[in-house]
Structures are given as structure tokens and as C-alpha cells.
Motif scaffolding. Structure first.
Motif, PDB file in Angstrom:
ATOM      1  N   UNK A 226       0.887  -1.164   0.000  1.00 47.06           N
ATOM      2  CA  UNK A 226       0.000   0.000   0.000  1.00 47.06           C
ATOM      3  C   UNK A 226       0.921   1.209   0.000  1.00 47.06           C
ATOM      4  N   UNK A 227       1.434   1.548  -1.182  1.00 46.64           N
ATOM      5  CA  UNK A 227       2.422   2.619  -1.267  1.00 46.64           C
ATOM      6  C   UNK A 227       1.791   4.003  -1.163  1.00 46.64           C
ATOM      7  N   UNK A 228       0.536   4.139  -1.572  1.00 45.43           N
ATOM      8  CA  UNK A 228      -0.064   5.472  -1.596  1.00 45.43           C
ATOM      9  C   UNK A 228      -1.529   5.467  -1.185  1.00 45.43           C
ATOM     10  N   UNK A 229      -1.968   4.489  -0.461  1.00 47.70           N
ATOM     11  CA  UNK A 229      -3.321   4.491   0.052  1.00 47.70           C
ATOM     12  C   UNK A 229      -4.304   3.729  -0.814  1.00 47.70           C
TER      13      UNK A 229
ATOM     14  N   UNK B 224       0.619  14.014 -14.038  1.00 49.57           N
ATOM     15  CA  UNK B 224       1.616  14.930 -13.470  1.00 49.57           C
ATOM     16  C   UNK B 224       2.953  14.233 -13.214  1.00 49.57           C
ATOM     17  N   UNK B 225       3.369  13.425 -14.165  1.00 57.49           N
ATOM     18  CA  UNK B 225       4.685  12.818 -14.007  1.00 57.49           C
ATOM     19  C   UNK B 225       4.931  11.608 -14.870  1.00 57.49           C
ATOM     20  N   UNK B 226       3.899  10.794 -15.079  1.00 50.42           N
ATOM     21  CA  UNK B 226       4.070   9.577 -15.857  1.00 50.42           C
ATOM     22  C   UNK B 226       3.390   9.632 -17.226  1.00 50.42           C
TER      23      UNK B 226
ATOM     24  N   UNK C 149       3.280   4.195  -8.605  1.00 51.99           N
ATOM     25  CA  UNK C 149       2.267   4.895  -7.843  1.00 51.99           C
ATOM     26  C   UNK C 149       2.692   6.337  -7.582  1.00 51.99           C
ATOM     27  N   UNK C 150       1.750   7.115  -7.047  1.00 48.81           N
ATOM     28  CA  UNK C 150       1.993   8.510  -6.705  1.00 48.81           C
ATOM     29  C   UNK C 150       1.314   8.796  -5.386  1.00 48.81           C
ATOM     30  N   UNK C 151       2.042   9.464  -4.480  1.00 42.04           N
ATOM     31  CA  UNK C 151       1.526   9.794  -3.154  1.00 42.04           C
ATOM     32  C   UNK C 151       1.293  11.296  -3.070  1.00 42.04           C
ATOM     33  N   UNK C 152       0.031  11.687  -2.838  1.00 39.99           N
ATOM     34  CA  UNK C 152      -0.332  13.100  -2.867  1.00 39.99           C
ATOM     35  C   UNK C 152       0.324  13.896  -1.744  1.00 39.99           C
ATOM     36  N   UNK C 153       0.438  13.309  -0.548  1.00 42.57           N
ATOM     37  CA  UNK C 153       0.919  14.079   0.601  1.00 42.57           C
ATOM     38  C   UNK C 153       2.409  14.369   0.545  1.00 42.57           C
ATOM     39  N   UNK C 154       3.170  13.542  -0.195  1.00 44.23           N
ATOM     40  CA  UNK C 154       4.616  13.770  -0.301  1.00 44.23           C
ATOM     41  C   UNK C 154       5.044  14.174  -1.703  1.00 44.23           C
ATOM     42  N   UNK C 155       4.095  14.127  -2.655  1.00 43.36           N
ATOM     43  CA  UNK C 155       4.394  14.468  -4.052  1.00 43.36           C
ATOM     44  C   UNK C 155       5.502  13.578  -4.615  1.00 43.36           C
ATOM     45  N   UNK C 156       5.473  12.287  -4.254  1.00 44.02           N
ATOM     46  CA  UNK C 156       6.499  11.357  -4.692  1.00 44.02           C
ATOM     47  C   UNK C 156       5.902  10.263  -5.573  1.00 44.02           C
ATOM     48  N   UNK C 157       6.666   9.871  -6.596  1.00 46.33           N
ATOM     49  CA  UNK C 157       6.328   8.714  -7.401  1.00 46.33           C
ATOM     50  C   UNK C 157       7.083   7.499  -6.882  1.00 46.33           C
ATOM     51  N   UNK C 158       6.531   6.315  -7.166  1.00 49.58           N
ATOM     52  CA  UNK C 158       7.166   5.057  -6.806  1.00 49.58           C
ATOM     53  C   UNK C 158       7.345   4.218  -8.066  1.00 49.58           C
TER      54      UNK C 158
ATOM     55  N   UNK D 236       8.301  -9.544   4.014  1.00 51.02           N
ATOM     56  CA  UNK D 236       8.249  -8.756   2.778  1.00 51.02           C
ATOM     57  C   UNK D 236       9.450  -7.825   2.691  1.00 51.02           C
ATOM     58  N   UNK D 237       9.871  -7.544   1.459  1.00 56.26           N
ATOM     59  CA  UNK D 237      10.961  -6.585   1.266  1.00 56.26           C
ATOM     60  C   UNK D 237      10.846  -5.919  -0.096  1.00 56.26           C
ATOM     61  N   UNK D 238      11.471  -4.761  -0.185  1.00 54.96           N
ATOM     62  CA  UNK D 238      11.592  -4.037  -1.456  1.00 54.96           C
ATOM     63  C   UNK D 238      12.826  -4.592  -2.164  1.00 54.96           C
ATOM     64  N   UNK D 239      12.645  -5.181  -3.344  1.00 55.18           N
ATOM     65  CA  UNK D 239      13.764  -5.825  -4.044  1.00 55.18           C
ATOM     66  C   UNK D 239      14.346  -4.962  -5.159  1.00 55.18           C
ATOM     67  N   UNK D 240      13.565  -4.004  -5.679  1.00 54.96           N
ATOM     68  CA  UNK D 240      14.068  -3.084  -6.701  1.00 54.96           C
ATOM     69  C   UNK D 240      13.414  -1.727  -6.497  1.00 54.96           C
ATOM     70  N   UNK D 241      14.152  -0.654  -6.773  1.00 55.57           N
ATOM     71  CA  UNK D 241      13.590   0.700  -6.711  1.00 55.57           C
ATOM     72  C   UNK D 241      14.363   1.592  -7.672  1.00 55.57           C
ATOM     73  N   UNK D 242      13.694   2.032  -8.720  1.00 57.89           N
ATOM     74  CA  UNK D 242      14.342   2.844  -9.749  1.00 57.89           C
ATOM     75  C   UNK D 242      14.521   4.293  -9.324  1.00 57.89           C
ATOM     76  N   UNK D 243      13.757   4.766  -8.356  1.00 59.89           N
ATOM     77  CA  UNK D 243      13.794   6.182  -7.956  1.00 59.89           C
ATOM     78  C   UNK D 243      14.576   6.367  -6.664  1.00 59.89           C
TER      79      UNK D 243
END
Length: 802
Positions: free
Chosen positions: A106-109, A593-595, A640-649, A680-687
Motif C-alpha cells: 500500500x504505497x499510496x493508500x 503529473x509525471x508519468x 504509484x503517486x503519493x499526494x501528501x509527499x508528491x512522490x512517485x514510486x 516482505x521486502x523491497x527488491x528493486x527501486x528505480x527512484x
């Protein structure tokens, strides 16, 4: 002693469920000491063909009204906490919950990888529309006969955008004559709610059901005004024929409820002096309306009391016929006219009075009360707790969320095999505008006042607590407008066969979609917002929508999902199943707004996220014991995109674990529980490659739910536990939330054969539990912005069954 559960209602503030009598088959399955987990119940959700849980090759759970009562929910999404494998963070009020399945992120709700359904069709085609989560448009009430949940498995191929699973709310249809009327009111919080439902046969082949609720009240937190107001009515009519049936559905929902966003507290969960993190909220009688430019750049106002305000009218039908020669035809259709609002105060910053004042108006700036009993008095670092919230009003107008869906199935049976050919067609509108403003407010519960800021020379830098028409603290990111449409076409085929004790099934689905429309960002201008003939400092830079430069959306997507499963039944009481699945989830409005490129296109890898899953499970029963154990593995792509932090995933996650559902019936006692262990773990992250190897945010190693209930001659009593171990607040794995166990208690008593009274206590021991936070590390002032479970609330219900 055998107690009829039709005479054992358990009180909950979600009085809709409380007001319904249990159906005969639900009573039997609940009481059956030889089938404590209802393994012989027929499943119709997310499976190739209707079959029992014991014979199916999926992880399935059924929740009947009695189970819902025991779970003691205060909101619809809290019901999902009773489903093993489901992590439902329902601390946002009646909607806006974060719902995850088996370590899927649940990266952005919202509920990105899980679909919520009503009577076999999605509430929304996308479960994580920004500020339009599916659960906002869904209410559980007395019209519900039961809930079916599929986790992973064939959900990938039998429902679009649902690789994680499906939760389906199934309506009563008048099979059993009778109804109920109930009233629930809060004993230690302001809430009053009336529910009703009734159904019966009109003649030998026509039956109906109608029901709904209406409620008023402040709700479980101190908002300062009536924050929950509205209701729902649902009805259906069924006509039976020799070869099948046709059923018509209608629903109208118009319900306002407070949206609880993160609130200030200390990093260890302790409350700040003057602000109780379990009972209070930044909602206040002194911040009830906003003045802003709307989506057409016209001066308008927003009403904070509207909160989450879905307005839904839907009509649909369901038809099922045997058309001869072992062929059957089934079609479900629904059109939904949906709109609404989402407006709530969000704490963008919590800091000392002097620090915030100087950040806005320079050295020597100061604050005064803008309203409230101390209006005009100075507010300093030594006033009260000396803390100030920079409030952003999440003010969103959902102009058009209309949708339609049609699911057509043609089934052929031959011997112990069946073949299903299906075609799903749907459309989802997302037309909304973000109209955010900035205010200053004291950190205080129970009606905090707004604050004005002045420069050292007395020049006002605010208007009645408003510091900006927009959110310059976030770079004026969030004045936005969307007018988007998403078309979905999905042919699918499924096959199932049984050879002796072995059941095999396979299914394939190909989803195709088209997205088109426009979106626009912020445009800054000078506007005399209050029409007083003067331009104040906030009016010099007013954020509106850049209507002159809309950006196009014009792209398509496609993905293929498959699922293969096998179930071997050793005997009547034990079965083993295995499943491999690959499913997809198309991304929607969060790509803007980004993708989305200048020409409206989207890269293939951004348009769709894929999920690979494997499952191995065992089902077992012996006397009063029932066990359902499933091991799982999932690899998940995430854009994904999170409105409160203005970050893409842009990530890949892996999760493995075990979920256990268990039940045991002993004499007049019933014990039920669910445990889910996840690694669980994050195995790749391009950003943000630094987070690779970390545990995803809010993913606990263990979540659990336990219930013990005792049936006596004239009622039922028991306790319910909901718990979680420690979890990290954010993906950097620095700030960690403590685990907690919430204890709920319930009891009921029948005054007569038809009239009952019931008491429910939610969070009996006033436990502190955090579910999410904006901060990933402890700040210098030790104050974070987080969501916490509500403190203790007690309700009483009087119910009459007829």
C-alpha cells in the motif's frame, strides 16, 4: 445446549448489520460443530464455477452477519480485519481505508490490488483513485446477507484489476420472509442510527427485499459539529422462471462522514498536552468553510462538515438461465451515477508559534487568535502547548465518478467438467478538482481556533486564519483538475474438471483498456477573493486551475492474466490445494503529473503493474475444529503517486508468508481466529535505490484476530482481539510503530422472543495503536503526524425482529 443465533445479536455501532436476522443457512453453518469454518458453503466469488470451499483451489473466507457482529466494527472497512491475509488500516473514518493483501504493498493508500464488489460487480473499477477510494462509496447495512473474500488465486482472471483478491458484499433477496428494525446510539460519544430491512415473496415466483439506514451524530472523535449525517436505501426484485431468474437492483447512498487524516502526536504514540490522539481531531467548529476557486476558476466555498460525502444512485440487473443442452447463461449489469466530496484538514507541519510565524512573515512576526473565545489575543510559544498546525484543507470535488459494468458468462458442463467463456466490459469516469487552501490552527482538541499571522510592523499576512489560497508550503502543487475516462474490455476463458478426488482448474483473461481525457495543474493569479475591493497579501497569489493549458491523456494498455490450480480431497475432512497465478492491475489517475507524456501516451511499464503469486494450502476439520492454512509467495510491480509527499514510486516487492484461519466449537463456546505471518521486502527501486532490501512501510511480521463467544439461554457475550506486531512507518525503516492489541467486548440479551438489547464496547482498554505516519524518522521536536485507532467507544442497540 443449542442456541438459535437468530436470538443472539451482538451490538455494534455499525447498526446496519446488527439490525438483520441471520438467514437459516447462516445459522446452520455458524452452529455446525462438524464444519466450524463452513467448508461446505458454496462459493460464487472469484471462482471458475460455484463450488464448496473444501473442493476449491483458492484461499477463500466467508463472513456471515453473526461473524460481522462479533468483529465489532465501527466502519465498513473494519469488517475486513476478520479476514486472514487482509491488513485493513481503517483509521480514516467511514472510508479512505488502506487495504492490503498478503504483503502486496500500500504505497499510496486505498486498495490498489484488491477489488471491492457489491453483488458480483466492482464498486469502483480502480480501488485507489486519489480521494475516491472504493470503500468511500460502500456501506455495510442490514441488507447484507454475507461477505465472500478470495485472496490471490483465480481472482486474477475472473475480475479485472484484482490480482490480490476480491471482497464481495452479497445482498439479501427476500428468500426468507421477515425483517427487522433497530436503533443504535452511542453511550459515550454522539451517534444515533436507525436501520431497517424487510423481504418476502410477493407470489410463488416473485420476491423482493428492501432496507437501509439513516444516522446523525458527531462520531467517535470531537469534531465540534454533526460530522456524520446521511444514509442509504437498497432494494431488489427477483422473478423466478422454470429455467432461471432475473433480479433487478437499486441503490441510493447519500452519506456524510468525517475524514480523519494524520494528526499530531509524539513519536511513541503519546498524546500532546491538550490534544488527545485517540479522541480529538483537527476538525473544529472554527474551521467550517473554505473560500477558493473551483474547477472552473469561479469563487466558491467548501463545507468542512461534508467530509467524505458520496452521492450514489445505481441500477442494475442479474440474470441466470439454463439455456439447454447443459449450457447456461449469466449476465450482470450495473450503471452507477456517482459524485461527491472529500474535504478534511491535513497537518502539513506542526511546529512552535514563533517558528511558523517567522517562516511566513519574517523576523519579528507574531500570531494572534483569528476566532474563538480568545479572538484578537496573542498566541506565543508559551500559550497552551505553544504548538501550531499549518493546515492544508484536502478539498476535493468529485464531479463525475459515473461507471457501468457488464459481465457476461456462457457456461457449458459436460460430465464432471465445465467450460466458461466470458466477456467483461466497463467504463469508469474520474472527473474531479483539487481545491486546497492553507490555514494556521492551534494544536488543541475539541474546537481549536484559527490563528492570524502579522509582520513585525503589524502588516497582516493572513485572512481569518487563512494564509494562502493554495498550498505554497508544498510548492502550490495541488490545485488540479482531471476529466478522465477509462474503457475496459476483458474476454476470459476458464476450465474446471474433477477426476475422482482431484479438482483441476485453469483460467486466462486478457484485459484491454483505453484512457482518454485531459488534466490541468495550478495557475497563480491575483484575485479579490472576498470582494472587499482590496488585495490582501494572500490574494496576491491565488492558486486556480490552468484551464488554458490542459494536458491530453490518450493511451491504451493490455495485459494477460492466468491462474492454474489443483485441489485434492483426501477424504471428507481434509484437502490440499496449490495454485500459480499471474495477474495485472492497470494504473489510472495517479499516473498524471509525471508519468503521462506530453502527447498523452504512457510507457507500457508504467501503465500496468503485474503480480506473480504461488499458493499451497491445507484444509482440515475434526469434530469442532476447523483449520485453513495457506503458504504464499508474491512478487509485485508498483508504479504509484503519493499526494501528501508528491512522490512517485517505481518498485518491485517480494513477500512470502503463512496465513492461518482456525475455528473451534466446544459446547456453548465458539473460538475463531486468524494469523498472518509475512516476510516482505523491497527488491528493486528505480527512484530511491537506498530502500532496496528494506521492509515495506506498515508491513508487520504478524497480524492476528481472535474471538471467543459464549451462548447462554437469552443471548451471547464475548471478546474480540485485533492485533499487530511492530511495523515501520516508512520505507526508510527508521521510525517504527509499536505493536498493539485492541480488545472489543460485546453482550446481548433478549427481552422477549423478538425484542433484544445489546451492548458493545470498542477498544475496551483504550489501547493506543498507530497505523500510518507521514514521517519516516523522528523529527527534532519529537512530534509526528499519524493516524491512530479510536479510543474507547460504547454503544447500545435496541432491535425488533418481525
Amino acid at each position: 445446549m443449542r442456541v438459535n443465533l437468530m436470538k443472539t445479536p451482538l451490538a455494534i455501532s455499525l447498526a446496519a448489520i446488527l439490525s438483520q436476522p441471520l438467514l437459516a443457512q447462516e445459522v446452520e453453518s455458524t452452529e455446525s460443530k462438524n464444519d466450524a469454518l463452513d467448508f461446505e458453503q458454496i462459493m460464487v466469488t472469484g471462482v471458475v464455477r460455484a463450488t464448496t470451499k473444501m473442493d476449491s483451489s483458492v484461499s477463500a473466507s466467508t463472513i456471515n452477519p453473526g461473524d460481522v457482529l462479533i468483529a465489532t466494527p465501527r466502519a465498513t472497512a473494519e469488517i475486513f480485519r476478520s479476514i486472514p491475509g487482509i491488513r485493513s488500516e481503517s483509521t480514516g473514518g467511514e472510508g479512505n481505508a488502506n487495504i492490503a493483501v498478503r504483503g502486496l504493498p500500500v504505497a499510496a493508500g486505498g486498495a490498489k490490488f484488491l477489488v471491492l464488489q457489491e453483488d458480483g460487480l466492482p464498486v469502483m473499477q480502480f480501488g485507489d483513485i486519489a480521494f475516491g477510494n472504493a470503500d468511500i462509496f460502500l456501506r455495510a447495512d442490514s441488507t447484507i446477507s454475507g461477505i465472500e473474500a478470495i485472496r490471490g488465486g483465480s481472482a486474477s482472471t475472473l475480475v479485472s484489476n484484482s490480482p490480490g483478491g476480491v471482497i464481495n458484499f452479497i445482498s439479501k433477496t427476500g428468500d426468507f420472509g421477515g425483517g427487522s428494525l433497530s436503533t443504535t446510539f452511542g453511550l459515550d460519544y454522539e451517534s444515533y442510527r436507525t436501520d431497517f430491512e424487510y423481504g418476502d415473496y410477493l407470489n410463488d415466483d416473485t420476491r423482493f427485499h428492501i432496507g437501509g439506514f439513516y444516522r446523525e451524530g458527531e462520531g467517535p472523535r470531537e469534531t465540534g459539529y454533526t460530522a456524520n449525517s446521511g444514509g442509504q436505501i437498497k432494494a431488489n426484485l427477483t422473478k423466478e422462471f422454470d429455467s432461471g431468474y432475473i433480479r433487478l437492483y437499486f441503490k441510493h447512498l447519500d452519506d456524510k462522514s468525517a475524514g480523519y487524516l494524520p494528526m499530531p502526536m509524539y513519536a511513541n504514540g503519546d498524546s500532546i498536552s491538550g490534544f488527545d490522539a485517540q479522541q480529538d481531531t483537527p476538525h473544529s467548529v472554527y474551521l467550517q468553510s473554505t473560500l477558493r476557486l473551483n474547477g472552473q476558476n469561479q469563487i466558491s466555498s467548501g463545507d468542512m462538515a461534508n467530509g467524505m460525502h458520496p452521492k450514489v444512485s445505481s441500477v442494475g440487473f442479474e440474470a441466470s438461465f439454463d439455456v439447454g443442452d447443459n449450457w447456461s447463461l449469466e449476465n450482470r449489469f450495473r450503471f452507477t451515477d456517482a459524485a461527491g466530496e472529500f474535504i478534511a484538514p491535513f497537518p502539513a507541519e506542526v511546529a512552535g508559534a514563533s517558528g511558523i510565524a517567522q517562516s511566513l512573515a519574517g523576523e519579528g512576526a507574531y500570531l494572534t487568535y483569528a476566532n474563538g473565545p480568545d479572538a484578537g489575543e496573542n498566541f506565543t510559544d508559551s500559550t497552551g502547548n505553544g504548538l501550531v498546525i499549518r493546515v492544508h484543507t484536502f478539498d476535493v470535488e468529485m464531479e463525475n465518478f459515473d461507471s457501468y459494468a457488464n459481465d457476461l458468462k456462457l457456461n457449458k458442463t459436460f460430465g464432471d467438467s465445465s467450460l466458461t467463456l466470458g466477456y467483461y466490459k466497463a467504463r469508469q469516469n474520474i472527473d474531479m478538482a483539487w481545491l486546497w487552501n492553507s490555514y494556521l490552527m492551534e494544536v488543541k482538541g475539541d474546537n481549536a481556533a484559527l490563528l492570524d499571522v502579522f509582520a513585525a510592523d503589524g502588516t497582516p499576512y493572513s485572512q481569518n486564519g487563512l494564509t494562502a489560497y493554495g498550498v505554497p508550503f508544498w510548492g502550490n502543487c495541488c490545485q488540479r483538475s482531471y476529466d478522465l475516462k477509462y474503457d475496459i474490455d476483458a474476454p476470459y476463458v476458464a476450465f474446471s474438471t474433477q477426476v475422482d478426488n482431484l479438482t483441476l482448474d485453469a483460467s486466462v483473461r486478457h484485459d484491454m483498456g483505453d484512457a482518454f481525457g485531459t488534466y490541468a495543474g495550478a495557475a497563480i493569479s491575483t484575485v479579490d477573493m472576498n470582494r472587499d475591493g482590496q488585495i490582501s497579501i494572500p490574494e496576491q497569489n491565488v492558486a486556480g486551475i490552468d484551464l488554458a493549458n490542459p494536458q491530453p491523456v490518450n493511451y491504451d494498455w493490455g495485459y494477460t492474466s492466468y491462474s492454474v490450480g489443483a485441489n485434492y480431497r483426501f477424504d471428507q475432512d481434509m484437502a490440499l490445494f496449490a495454485r500459480l497465478s499471474r495477474g495485472g492491475r492497470a494504473n489510472a489517475d495517479r499516473l498524471a503529473f509525471g508519468k503521462i507524456r506530453q502527447d498523452g501516451s504512457v510507457a507500457d511499464e508504467d501503465a500496468v503493474d503485474m503480480v506473480n503469486q504461488a499458493e499451497l494450502g491445507l484444509k482440515y476439520r475434526n469434530g469442532g475444529l476447523g483449520l485453513f492454512v495457506t503458504g504464499f509467495f508474491a512478487e509485485t510491480e508498483e508504479q504509484n503517486f503519493e499526494a501528501t509527499t508528491q512522490r512517485f514510486f517505481d518498485r518491485v516487492y517480494e513477500a512470502m508468508g503463512v496465513e492461518l484461519e482456525a475455528a473451534y466449537i466446544w459446547q456453548d463456546w465458539t473460538f475463531k481466529g486468524g494469523f498472518t505471518w509475512t516476510d516482505a521486502e523491497i527488491t528493486e527501486d528505480e527512484i530511491t535505490p537506498d530502500v532496496v532490501g528494506n521492509t515495506p512501510r506498515r508491513q508487520a511480521d504478524l497480524i492476528y484476530q481472535l474471538t471467543a463467544s459464549y451462548n447462554y439461554d437469552d443471548g451471547t457475550a464475548g471478546i474480540n482481539l485485533i492485533g499487530t506486531t511492530d511495523a515501520y512507518a516508512q520505507d526508510n525503516n527508521d521510525l517504527k510503530f509499536d505493536g498493539y492489541t485492541q480488545v472489543n467486548a460485546f453482550a446481548s440479551y433478549y427481552l422477549t422472543d423478538a425484542l433484544s438489547v445489546a451492548l458493545n464496547v470498542n477498544n475496551l482498554f483504550d489501547e493506543v495503536g498507530l497505523t500510518e505516519a507521514e514521517e519516516g524518522s523522528i523529527p527534532a521536536n519529537n512530534i509526528i503526524r499519524a493516524r491512530a485507532i479510536n479510543g474507547r467507544t460504547t454503544s447500545l442497540t435496541l432491535k425488533y425482529q418481525f
